[in-house]
Structure formats: structure tokens, C-alpha cells
Scaffold this motif. Structure first.
Motif, PDB file in Angstrom:
ATOM      1  N   THR A 171       0.839  -1.205   0.000  1.00 53.15           N
ATOM      2  CA  THR A 171       0.000   0.000   0.000  1.00 53.15           C
ATOM      3  C   THR A 171       0.872   1.253   0.000  1.00 53.15           C
ATOM      4  O   THR A 171       0.586   2.211  -0.726  1.00 53.15           O
ATOM      5  CB  THR A 171      -0.962  -0.001   1.196  1.00 53.15           C
ATOM      6  OG1 THR A 171      -1.584  -1.284   1.285  1.00 53.15           O
ATOM      7  CG2 THR A 171      -2.035   1.057   1.049  1.00 53.15           C
TER       8      THR A 171
ATOM      9  N   GLU B 135      -8.493  -2.602  -3.927  1.00 52.38           N
ATOM     10  CA  GLU B 135      -7.799  -3.059  -2.726  1.00 52.38           C
ATOM     11  C   GLU B 135      -8.433  -4.343  -2.213  1.00 52.38           C
ATOM     12  O   GLU B 135      -9.649  -4.387  -2.002  1.00 52.38           O
ATOM     13  CB  GLU B 135      -7.929  -1.991  -1.622  1.00 52.38           C
ATOM     14  CG  GLU B 135      -6.974  -0.836  -1.746  1.00 52.38           C
ATOM     15  CD  GLU B 135      -5.548  -1.252  -1.480  1.00 52.38           C
ATOM     16  OE1 GLU B 135      -5.328  -2.284  -0.816  1.00 52.38           O
ATOM     17  OE2 GLU B 135      -4.656  -0.544  -1.969  1.00 52.38           O
TER      18      GLU B 135
ATOM     19  N   ASP C 293      -6.956   0.432   3.674  1.00 53.19           N
ATOM     20  CA  ASP C 293      -6.051   0.671   2.553  1.00 53.19           C
ATOM     21  C   ASP C 293      -6.721   1.514   1.473  1.00 53.19           C
ATOM     22  O   ASP C 293      -6.088   2.411   0.906  1.00 53.19           O
ATOM     23  CB  ASP C 293      -5.529  -0.647   1.975  1.00 53.19           C
ATOM     24  CG  ASP C 293      -4.463  -1.276   2.875  1.00 53.19           C
ATOM     25  OD1 ASP C 293      -4.161  -0.672   3.938  1.00 53.19           O
ATOM     26  OD2 ASP C 293      -3.941  -2.342   2.531  1.00 53.19           O
TER      27      ASP C 293
ATOM     28  N   GLU D  44      -4.324  -4.419  -5.575  1.00 55.86           N
ATOM     29  CA  GLU D  44      -3.526  -4.891  -4.444  1.00 55.86           C
ATOM     30  C   GLU D  44      -4.201  -6.121  -3.874  1.00 55.86           C
ATOM     31  O   GLU D  44      -5.296  -6.044  -3.308  1.00 55.86           O
ATOM     32  CB  GLU D  44      -3.380  -3.809  -3.367  1.00 55.86           C
ATOM     33  CG  GLU D  44      -2.495  -4.316  -2.228  1.00 55.86           C
ATOM     34  CD  GLU D  44      -2.311  -3.350  -1.076  1.00 55.86           C
ATOM     35  OE1 GLU D  44      -2.483  -2.135  -1.258  1.00 55.86           O
ATOM     36  OE2 GLU D  44      -2.005  -3.848   0.034  1.00 55.86           O
TER      37      GLU D  44
END
Ligand code: MG
Length: 225
Positions: free
Chosen positions: A41, A61, A69, A114
Motif C-alpha cells: 500500500t 484493494e 487501505d 492490491e
């Protein structure tokens, strides 16, 4: 084994749909994978600040719980969608498809996904990304590529993060890179620090080169007049 194969087949169908969508919208997507705590992150926050003048950037995320995040990413100036996987240990392509419904993708833009911090499960799940980028920090063991080979085999770039901590830890960069290359001889490696920015220009150069190559390969075929 049968169930596992069915799950992966379904995932691959959704991944192909995501990939087709990225081609339509001209979106270059990267899937960031690592153990928890490698600094994914923080890397994305830094990259958004450095790249957003040049590219529209959007982020998906993945975490089991919380939207911490996604909030950090939004504070850095990029639209972000948080996906919570609950007990799940990875993002799958179907979850990403739902996340995409909430994001406006701009032509020529970047999508950073992510993944959930986990060096095992995310390796098997294609999300439709152009490349997996594996992040390893110098506070971890340099033998991780040997212990978790699937992830390093599935990735095209390894970012060795927290380079600023090298004077304080016993981490053998050369040995780690050698381990990674044993698993994946084509893996590229960059030593970076999300904290100081060291090495990040090389990452951005890699990203721009790959994005340009991806755009050429996926450009709509010219129609003869
Ligand atoms: Mg994170």
C-alpha cells in the motif's frame, strides 16, 4: 482436485472477461502480490503521487477486513474500491469484475490491484491483469522465492522493498535475486524504497515500457479504408 479445477476454470472465464474489458477501456492492469507487511500500500501511495500527472490511476484493494487501505489510496488522490474477502485468502476474478463496476476506467489509464497479503493462494488466480508484480521486503527471508516458488514463477517483476532498511538488517540482496532467478529466470528485479523513493524511477520506466508494449499488442486492428 475436481472441485479445485472447477473453481479455477470458472475463475479463468471471469479473468478472460476482465481482460477483454481492459482491452476495451485501454487499461493497463497490474496485480500486486506479497506477504502481509511488505509495503504494497505504501508503494502504491507513493506511485500514485509520482504518476498521476502522467496517467489516470485507479486502485482495487483486497483485504480480509477493513477499508483502511482504500482510504489511504483515496487520500493519495486516486479512486479506490475496497474488496473484503472475509475468510478468503485471495482476490478472484469475479470479485474484481464487481469492483470494476464501481470504478470509472479512463483510456490509457493504470489499474493497480492490491491482492490480499498471502504468498500462496493469489498465485493460482488470474484476475485479468497484464502482469503480476511480487513485492518482497528486505525484512523478510531471502529464501522466500524458494519457499513459495509458485508466486515468483507467476510474476514478471519482483520489487525488493524497504531498501532504506538494508544497513540495519542481514539481508543478502544478491542471494535473494539468485534464489528468485532459480525459480523464474525471466523475473526482473528492482531494489526500491517506498519510504525514500529510491529505485522507483526504474519501476516507473518498467511500467511505462510494459504499458506501451501492452497497448501496441492490444490496439484495435486498423480497418482498411
Ligand atoms: Mg495493503
Amino acid at each position: 482436485m475436481r472441485i479445485e479445477r472447477d473453481i479455477l476454470d470458472k475463475n479463468n472465464d471471469h479473468a478472460a472477461q476482465n481482460r477483454a474489458r481492459f482491452m476495451q477501456t485501454g487499461t493497463f492492469a497490474l496485480n500486486f502480490v506479497s506477504s502481509p507487511g511488505s509495503g504494497k500500500t505504501s508503494l502504491l501511495v507513493r506511485a500514485i503521487g509520482d504518476l498521476r500527472e502522467r496517467f489516470p490511476v485507479a486502485v482495487i484493494e483486497g483485504d480480509q477486513q477493513t477499508s483502511n487501505d482504500a482510504e489511504r489510496i483515496r487520500a493519495a488522490g486516486a479512486p479506490a474500491v475496497q474488496i473484503n474477502t472475509g475468510k478468503g485468502c485471495h482476490l478472484d476474478a469475479h470479485m474484481v469484475a464487481h469492483g470494476l463496476e464501481k470504478l470509472k476506467l479512463e483510456r490509457g489509464g493504470l489499474l493497480f490491484i492490491e491482492n490480499v497479503g498471502n504468498l500462496v493462494c493469489p498465485a493460482a488466480f488470474d484476475l485479468g491483469e497484464a502482469h503480476k508484480v511480487v513485492v518482497l521486503s528486505v525484512t523478510e527471508g531471502q529464501d522466500k522465492p524458494l519457499k513459495y516458488p509458485e508466486m515468483f514463477a507467476a510474476s514478471d517483476l519482483m520489487l525488493l522493498n524497504k531498501a532504506d532498511l538494508l544497513p540495519h538488517v542481514d539481508f543478502d540482496v544478491t542471494g535473494c535475486v539468485a534464489n528468485a532467478l532459480k525459480i523464474n529466470p525471466d523475473l526482473q528485479t528492482l531494489l526500491v524504497s517506498a519510504r525514500t523513493g529510491e529505485g522507483l524511477p526504474a519501476f516507473y520506466a518498467w511500467l511505462e515500457g510494459r504499458a506501451a508494449r501492452w497497448a501496441r499488442a492490444n490496439a484495435p486492428k486498423a480497418v482498411a479504408e
